[in-house]
Write a protein that holds these residues in place. Structure first.
Motif, PDB file in Angstrom:
ATOM      1  N   UNK A  38       0.887  -1.272  -0.003  1.00 39.08           N
ATOM      2  CA  UNK A  38       0.019  -0.019  -0.119  1.00 39.08           C
ATOM      3  C   UNK A  38       0.764   1.225  -0.241  1.00 39.08           C
ATOM      4  N   UNK A  47       3.517   1.592  -1.522  1.00 39.35           N
ATOM      5  CA  UNK A  47       4.061   1.468  -2.771  1.00 39.35           C
ATOM      6  C   UNK A  47       2.951   1.974  -3.711  1.00 39.35           C
ATOM      7  N   UNK A  48       1.754   2.284  -3.429  1.00 40.32           N
ATOM      8  CA  UNK A  48       0.748   2.653  -4.350  1.00 40.32           C
ATOM      9  C   UNK A  48      -0.260   1.601  -5.062  1.00 40.32           C
ATOM     10  N   UNK A  49       0.113   0.497  -4.214  1.00 41.73           N
ATOM     11  CA  UNK A  49      -1.143  -0.730  -4.576  1.00 41.73           C
ATOM     12  C   UNK A  49      -2.390  -0.398  -3.977  1.00 41.73           C
ATOM     13  N   UNK A  50      -3.589  -0.615  -4.760  1.00 42.08           N
ATOM     14  CA  UNK A  50      -4.774  -0.666  -4.117  1.00 42.08           C
ATOM     15  C   UNK A  50      -5.088  -2.312  -3.671  1.00 42.08           C
ATOM     16  N   UNK A  51      -6.229  -2.640  -2.916  1.00 47.03           N
ATOM     17  CA  UNK A  51      -6.561  -4.127  -2.836  1.00 47.03           C
ATOM     18  C   UNK A  51      -7.559  -4.232  -4.112  1.00 47.03           C
ATOM     19  N   UNK A  52      -7.353  -5.777  -4.526  1.00 46.55           N
ATOM     20  CA  UNK A  52      -8.467  -6.137  -5.334  1.00 46.55           C
ATOM     21  C   UNK A  52      -8.653  -7.639  -4.739  1.00 46.55           C
ATOM     22  N   UNK A 111      -4.623   2.419 -16.377  1.00 44.04           N
ATOM     23  CA  UNK A 111      -3.705   1.751 -15.576  1.00 44.04           C
ATOM     24  C   UNK A 111      -4.413   0.798 -14.547  1.00 44.04           C
ATOM     25  N   UNK A 148      -3.216  -0.828 -10.789  1.00 40.01           N
ATOM     26  CA  UNK A 148      -1.910  -1.142  -9.644  1.00 40.01           C
ATOM     27  C   UNK A 148      -2.514  -1.776  -8.466  1.00 40.01           C
ATOM     28  N   UNK A 153       0.422  -4.673 -12.310  1.00 40.97           N
ATOM     29  CA  UNK A 153       0.631  -3.473 -12.558  1.00 40.97           C
ATOM     30  C   UNK A 153       0.703  -3.362 -13.963  1.00 40.97           C
ATOM     31  N   UNK A 185       0.343  -0.449 -17.230  1.00 35.16           N
ATOM     32  CA  UNK A 185       0.480   1.050 -17.548  1.00 35.16           C
ATOM     33  C   UNK A 185       1.094   0.815 -18.848  1.00 35.16           C
ATOM     34  N   UNK A 201      11.086  -2.218 -13.891  1.00 38.11           N
ATOM     35  CA  UNK A 201       9.956  -1.969 -12.787  1.00 38.11           C
ATOM     36  C   UNK A 201       9.629  -3.069 -12.043  1.00 38.11           C
ATOM     37  N   UNK A 223      12.180  -3.855  -3.743  1.00 39.42           N
ATOM     38  CA  UNK A 223      11.664  -2.833  -2.651  1.00 39.42           C
ATOM     39  C   UNK A 223      10.994  -3.803  -1.545  1.00 39.42           C
ATOM     40  N   UNK A 231      13.996  -0.414 -11.134  1.00 40.22           N
ATOM     41  CA  UNK A 231      13.457   0.975 -11.345  1.00 40.22           C
ATOM     42  C   UNK A 231      12.341   1.206 -10.308  1.00 40.22           C
ATOM     43  N   UNK A 232      12.243   2.225  -9.531  1.00 40.07           N
ATOM     44  CA  UNK A 232      11.089   2.626  -8.696  1.00 40.07           C
ATOM     45  C   UNK A 232      10.266   3.409  -9.176  1.00 40.07           C
ATOM     46  N   UNK A 240       5.882   4.429  -9.279  1.00 40.53           N
ATOM     47  CA  UNK A 240       4.656   4.170  -8.436  1.00 40.53           C
ATOM     48  C   UNK A 240       3.358   5.186  -9.055  1.00 40.53           C
ATOM     49  N   UNK A 241       2.146   4.902  -8.640  1.00 37.29           N
ATOM     50  CA  UNK A 241       1.294   5.469  -9.465  1.00 37.29           C
ATOM     51  C   UNK A 241       0.045   5.681  -7.959  1.00 37.29           C
ATOM     52  N   UNK A 248      -3.205   5.442  -6.342  1.00 38.06           N
ATOM     53  CA  UNK A 248      -4.500   4.471  -6.822  1.00 38.06           C
ATOM     54  C   UNK A 248      -5.673   5.005  -5.643  1.00 38.06           C
ATOM     55  N   UNK A 249      -6.569   5.143  -6.139  1.00 42.50           N
ATOM     56  CA  UNK A 249      -7.922   5.330  -5.163  1.00 42.50           C
ATOM     57  C   UNK A 249      -8.152   4.124  -4.471  1.00 42.50           C
ATOM     58  N   UNK A 308     -10.055   1.289  -3.135  1.00 41.17           N
ATOM     59  CA  UNK A 308     -11.129   0.268  -3.794  1.00 41.17           C
ATOM     60  C   UNK A 308     -12.127  -0.365  -2.795  1.00 41.17           C
ATOM     61  N   UNK A 315     -12.378  -3.459  -2.149  1.00 36.18           N
ATOM     62  CA  UNK A 315     -11.416  -4.556  -1.435  1.00 36.18           C
ATOM     63  C   UNK A 315     -10.946  -3.799  -0.192  1.00 36.18           C
ATOM     64  N   UNK A 316     -10.530  -2.577  -0.781  1.00 37.23           N
ATOM     65  CA  UNK A 316      -9.784  -1.776   0.539  1.00 37.23           C
ATOM     66  C   UNK A 316     -10.681  -1.732   1.595  1.00 37.23           C
TER      67      UNK A 316
END
Lengths: 337, 785
Positions: free
Chosen positions: A120, A122-127, A183, A185, A213, A215, A222, A229, B474-475, B477-478, B480-481, B483, B485-486
């Protein structure tokens, strides 16, 4: 005369501070400040003083009286405090405290929580997706041909209606892509099932975190950066990581990765999980099913990975047998509380 | 597949150490899963021939052998193996030998009979894992020769070959890959394959399942044991030697990857007919078992009957035996999916089917046949026929694949020069055609690499050889709103934290339950079609069975206080609808162990369970009495009036069945409504500034009157000054007591407060009196002073 009064005050203060107990202190109080106490009687003597002497002696007398009264109160407070301490002196503070047991999360939940919180950041949402799924989500859409070795009743649990228990959480890759354009993620923690004989390292049900991911211009660099990481956050910055080419039908190129870390006993390289670049055939099948060209493989690339959480928890917590997770022995659970 | 490094070295120069070889292959995607050293110190181990073997006089399972060790006099050895016959040559360890498995040999008496050494099994010498009987050496092994002259120390690699790379399932294939990765050349398998092809002798009636079939006749062979060098190589690769003809077919399969089959030509009736089985056709295979086939299985038949299950196993009747004179050698290409289906349906995996179902190199079929014919001629005598019967046609060359260099760099995230890309692909046997441009090349793919079908496959070849370690991480990110599931995961996380704070432990039980547990569910459970064990036959319809199992395990392990919860998916029949569910289980004492300050022990009860549910802070939570067959006491749990679960005490009959030592309290709550309802935000309310006034009311009411009815009357009074009502005492009456039987005493504290001022005693008395009157008139309560 003033001299006499000062002397009296000093004698009184000396007697008070030397008073060995409350009784002697009370005797001193009566002796100095009582009705006919030696300081009180100075009030009478004031009358016989001249106009000039009166204010000087009066001031001295007041000061003496205040000082003696304060000294008595201070000494009395000392006696009260030591009496209280003495009263509690017999309490055995080594006795056990009142137990206030808080419970504990299952070690697998803790493992999942740790991993999820890193992703999270690292910018990942849950699915998520269902445990019971169709062959299309589990195999066809993942470029796994009908005659693929993994796809049979020897290795996969089926339901009488033809659906199956997902053999990997990769089904959620497809479910996510079906429901939204890029995208994407996401990570998808969840259970998966394999028709394995149960032993110390195999369980019919296990837990994975799937990652996806998609994109523009996502590359192997990546993928490497993300996995490395994550693993260093989880296992420590000194963790060594290596990637090996491998084969999965739904990624190309595909890799497995190994780690060596101080966080894990043994100091050996350990095979951890698989990953790779999403196979263009997967995008093509998703587009076909969506009826659009949202996942144009020329425009979008992506990576995916699947991490086994049971194995990771076993390594990290030094648990020798995967069956302990499902047994839920309180003596086991309490160790991780 | 297991590879002998000695054999592999015959085809290609290998890196200096086994470790370097293992790393080279592993980091190119050919994982070395194990490395095993074979052989070692063979001092005092020699080749001996068994001259005589008689039953041991004192032991049924032992024999007494006279062996010739080359010294001129026979040596007597007591032996427990049964797999030899007189005349066989075997390894003999004489006194003084220290075997690789650690055994030290000395002369001794076994059951009263002298034994001057030991005859050895393959595993005792660590030349293979086979421990079933003696190692039978080739007839050409010289008697008395040091065993070390036959068996070089070797290293065996256990190589995991992924299903996309059937071309690596042979020594030549792995050597070719090794050569490509080290820029060396591989020694080709040279064969003289110039037999003329004829269409006679074979017909194919199932061209889809068998696109190409060849049969080569070899006459006047002498069947017998294979020479030692051949046996050694087979055994090192984990295949048992049988006879020279069968061994040669296996040898060529290992060498070049093409499975072959040898028929006894004299037992065949006319030409070969490749066809599908007739429904229900029965076939006696080489393993001595009879298989029943379907019309989807490919059969090799002659004019009278089936003689092999194509690509899977030959027939018992037509196999090569010691009396075989003429051989018909099959080399064919079978459809991978057909072979896979047949091998799996019959549960008959073989070395041949393993290769056919992954896809053999169509360019190798006839060469393998020629190679085997050549070896048969050398080893078993025999004369290959001038013509080879063929039918069908070998698969066409794979389609050309194009590669854009920029795309390659973009997907890998690193710049690999086009020259380096070309050179990598050329090493792997691809040929650049003239059709390409400077930006995009077109490649023709060799026949053994049918896995290379599109651009991305070529890019994978590039990264395998280029090295993923050379790609810088490479690092990126993006944002993400959140969800759905969140949100669901966060809600579950909050529930978990609350329950843990209450002292409960989280359990995670299997979603698969046993037959016995499935049968106790009132609504049934969704069965698996193909369960593996009785413990996992159905999908759990609720968390109850799993939690009860955990209860019993812990109780049996001596736990006295058990408070558990589980959050997990349940699968509702009939269609396994998945729902997130929360299960709670309480049983035993309130505390784990007596404490020195503790007052009386107490058992966990319904209200402990209810309190835990209340602590979850489910909006508009309620309980109402219900009936349930499994529960002695049951309450429906409601949220905003909708039933979301059930809580209760397990019926004693069921608890006793399980063996529970204390009453068992269970709850199950459906979390879907909670996950779907938006979380209500908390809002600040002003904290009271003025003091409260408390007044108690004690009353005697009928036993059947519930607390919630009293609360209802108090709420209906609608007195704005009443801030809260709390029950603080409850007891049931008895015959002769002040309360009386059939009645109970309830005592409540009412708290009065006004937000804006301090209340006077008189004001409170007025309201309190009104409330007392109301309780009397509406409930018939008898108020106590």
């Amino acid at each position: 005369m003033s001299h006499e009064l000062e002397q009296l005050r000093d004698t009184a203060l000396g007697e008070i501070s030397a008073a060995p107990d409350e009784q002697s202190l009370e005797a001193a109080r009566v002796g100095y400040l009582g009705k006919s106490g030696s300081i009180s009687v100075w009030g009478e003597r004031m009358r016989g003083l001249s106009k000039e002497e009166k204010p000087i002696v009066g001031k001295l007398l007041n000061e003496a009286r205040t000082a003696v009264a304060a000294a008595i109160e201070q000494r009395a407070a000392e006696f009260r405090a030591s009496a209280e301490t003495a009263a509690l002196a017999n309490i055995d503070i080594t006795l056990p405290g009142q137990p206030a047991e808080i419970g504990g999360l299952h070690p697998l939940t803790q493992m999942l929580d740790r991993a999820i919180s890193i992703f999270r950041r690292m910018g990942f949402a849950l699915a998520e997706g269902p445990d019971v799924d169709t062959e299309w989500y589990c195999f066809d859409a993942l470029n796994t041909a009908p005659d693929h070795p993994a796809r049979n009743e020897q290795d996969t649990f089926y339901l009488p209606d033809g659906r199956l228990l997902r053999t990997h959480t990769s089904t959620v890759q497809i479910r996510t892509m079906m429901s939204a354009p890029p995208p994407i993620r996401v990570i998808a923690p969840g259970a998966a099932y394999r028709r394995d004989e149960v032993d110390a390292t195999h369980s019919a049900q296990f837990h994975q975190i799937e990652g996806l991911y998609v994109d523009e211009k996502v590359s192997v660099a990546d993928l490497k950066g993300t996995i490395e990481f994550f693993l260093r956050e989880l296992l420590g910055q000194q963790t060594e990581i290596r990637f090996r080419p491998h084969y999965f039908p739904f990624t190309e190129p595909s890799f497995e990765f190994d780690v060596r870390s101080k966080a894990i006993k043994g100091g050996k390289w350990l095979e951890l999980a698989g990953c790779g670049m999403v196979h263009p055939a997967v995008f093509e099948e998703v587009n076909r099913a969506r009826g659009d060209d949202a996942y144009d493989p020329e425009k979008y690339t992506g990576f995916a990975f699947g991490l086994g959480m049971d194995r990771l928890a076993m390594l990290l917590f030094d648990i020798p047998d995967i069956r302990y997770f499902a047994q839920n022995d309180l003596r086991f659970l309490r160790q991780f509380a | 597949m297991k590879f002998s490094v000695n054999w592999l070295r015959e085809f290609v120069d290998l890196p200096a150490t086994t470790e370097a070889l293992a790393d080279l292959l592993t980091f190119a995607g050919v994982e070395i899963e194990g490395v095993e050293e074979r052989g070692g110190n063979f001092d005092n181990v020699v080749v001996a021939q068994i001259r005589e073997s008689v039953q041991h006089p004192n032991a049924d399972r032992l024999s007494v052998c006279q062996v010739d060790d080359g010294s001129g006099t026979n040596r007597q050895i007591v032996c427990g193996a049964k797999n030899y016959k007189v005349g066989d040559k075997v390894p003999l360890a004489v006194p003084g030998a220290a075997l690789p498995n650690g055994l030290k040999i000395k002369a001794s008496k076994l059951r009263g009979v002298e034994s001057q050494g030991m005859l050895c099994s393959p595993s005792e010498l660590k030349v293979s894992e086979d421990s079933d009987g003696l190692l039978i050496l080739g007839a050409d092994a010289p008697i008395g020769a040091p065993f070390a002259s036959l068996y070089q120390p070797d290293t065996i690699l256990d190589v995991e070959i992924t299903p996309n790379r059937p071309d690596l399932l042979s020594y030549f294939g792995l050597a070719r890959e090794t050569a490509a990765l080290t820029s060396k050349s591989v020694k080709p398998v040279n064969v003289d394959a110039n037999a003329a092809a004829t269409g006679d002798g074979v017909t194919i009636r199932a061209l889809r399942e068998c696109p190409f079939y060849s049969a080569r006749r070899i006459e006047n062979v002498t069947v017998g044991p294979s020479p030692s060098w051949l046996r050694t190589k087979l055994e090192a690769s984990g295949i048992r030697a049988i006879n020279n003809i069968v061994d040669i077919t296996n040898y060529v399969m290992l060498e070049v990857g093409q499975p072959l089959h040898a028929f006894d030509a004299d037992k065949l009736d006319g030409a070969i007919d490749v066809r599908l089985a007739t429904p229900g056709e029965k076939f006696l295979a080489l393993d001595g078992k009879t298989y029943q086939l379907s019309e989807r299985d490919l059969m090799i038949a002659d004019q009278a009957r089936a003689v092999a299950i194509g690509g899977v196993m030959g027939g018992e009747d037509t196999g090569v035996t010691n009396s075989t004179r003429n051989v018909l050698l099959e080399a064919a290409y079978f459809l991978p999916s057909s072979i896979r289906r047949t091998a799996r349906t019959l549960n008959l995996p073989s070395d041949a089917s393993y290769r056919f179902e992954r896809g053999v190199d169509p360019g190798m079929t006839l060469r393998a046949s020629a190679r085997a014919a050549e070896l048969i001629q050398q080893i078993a005598g025999g004369t290959p026929a001038a013509e080879i019967s063929v039918a069908g046609a070998p698969l066409e060359r794979p389609t050309d694949v194009s590669l854009r260099y920029e795309r390659c760099n973009q997907l890998l995230g690193v710049t690999v020069g086009s020259q380096q890309v070309d050179s990598i692909l050329q090493q792997f046997g691809l040929t650049r055609s003239s059709a390409g441009t400077a930006d995009a090349s077109v490649w023709s793919v060799p026949s053994h690499r049918r896995d290379l079908q599109r651009e991305v496959d070529l890019i994978e070849e590039v990264v395998r050889a280029y090295g993923i370690d050379k790609i810088a991480p490479r690092h990126r990110s993006r944002f993400t709103p959140q969800s759905d599931a969140d949100r669901a995961a966060d809600l579950q996380s909050v529930l978990r934290q609350r329950l843990v704070a209450l002292g409960l432990f989280e359990a995670r039980t299997s979603a698969l339950i046993s037959r016995a547990d499935a049968s106790t569910s009132a609504r049934g459970a969704v069965d698996l079609k193909n369960p593996l064990s009785e413990d996992h036959v159905a999908l759990r319809p609720s968390l109850t069975a799993g939690l009860l199992d955990v209860l019993m395990r812990n109780q049996n392990m001596g736990a006295s206080s058990i408070r558990l919860f589980e959050l997990g998916r349940v699968f509702a029949p009939p269609d396994a609808t998945e729902r997130r569910s929360l299960g709670l289980l309480f049983s035993g004492e309130t505390a784990r162990a007596p404490h020195w300050r503790a007052t009386a022990k107490r058992q966990l009860d319904f209200f402990d369970l209810k309190g835990a549910i209340e602590a979850l802070r489910i909006p508009e939570l309620g309980f109402r009495r219900a009936e349930h067959p499994a529960f002695a006491l049951a309450a429906e749990i409601t949220a905003a009036g909708e039933v979301i679960g059930l809580a209760g005490q397990l019926a004693t009959e069921r608890a006793t069945q399980l063996g529970a030592a204390a009453p068992v309290f269970l709850a199950q709550i459906d979390l879907e409504p909670l996950c779907q309802s938006a979380r209500s935000g908390c809002r600040y309310e002003e904290i009271d500034k003025y003091p409260a006034v408390s007044r108690d009311i004690a009353m005697i009411v009928p036993e059947a009157l519930s607390h919630v009815e009293v609360e209802g009357v108090l709420a209906a009074a609608n007195e704005p000054l009443v801030q809260s009502v709390r029950l603080f005492d409850l007891f049931s009456g008895r015959e002769g007591s002040s309360v009386g039987s059939g009645k109970k005493s309830l005592a409540y504290t009412l708290t009065y407060r006004d937000k804006n001022r301090t209340l006077t005693g008189d004001e409170v008395t007025v309201v309190h009196t009104r409330i007392r009157e109301r309780l009397k008139s509406e409930l018939g309560a008898e108020l106590r002073e």
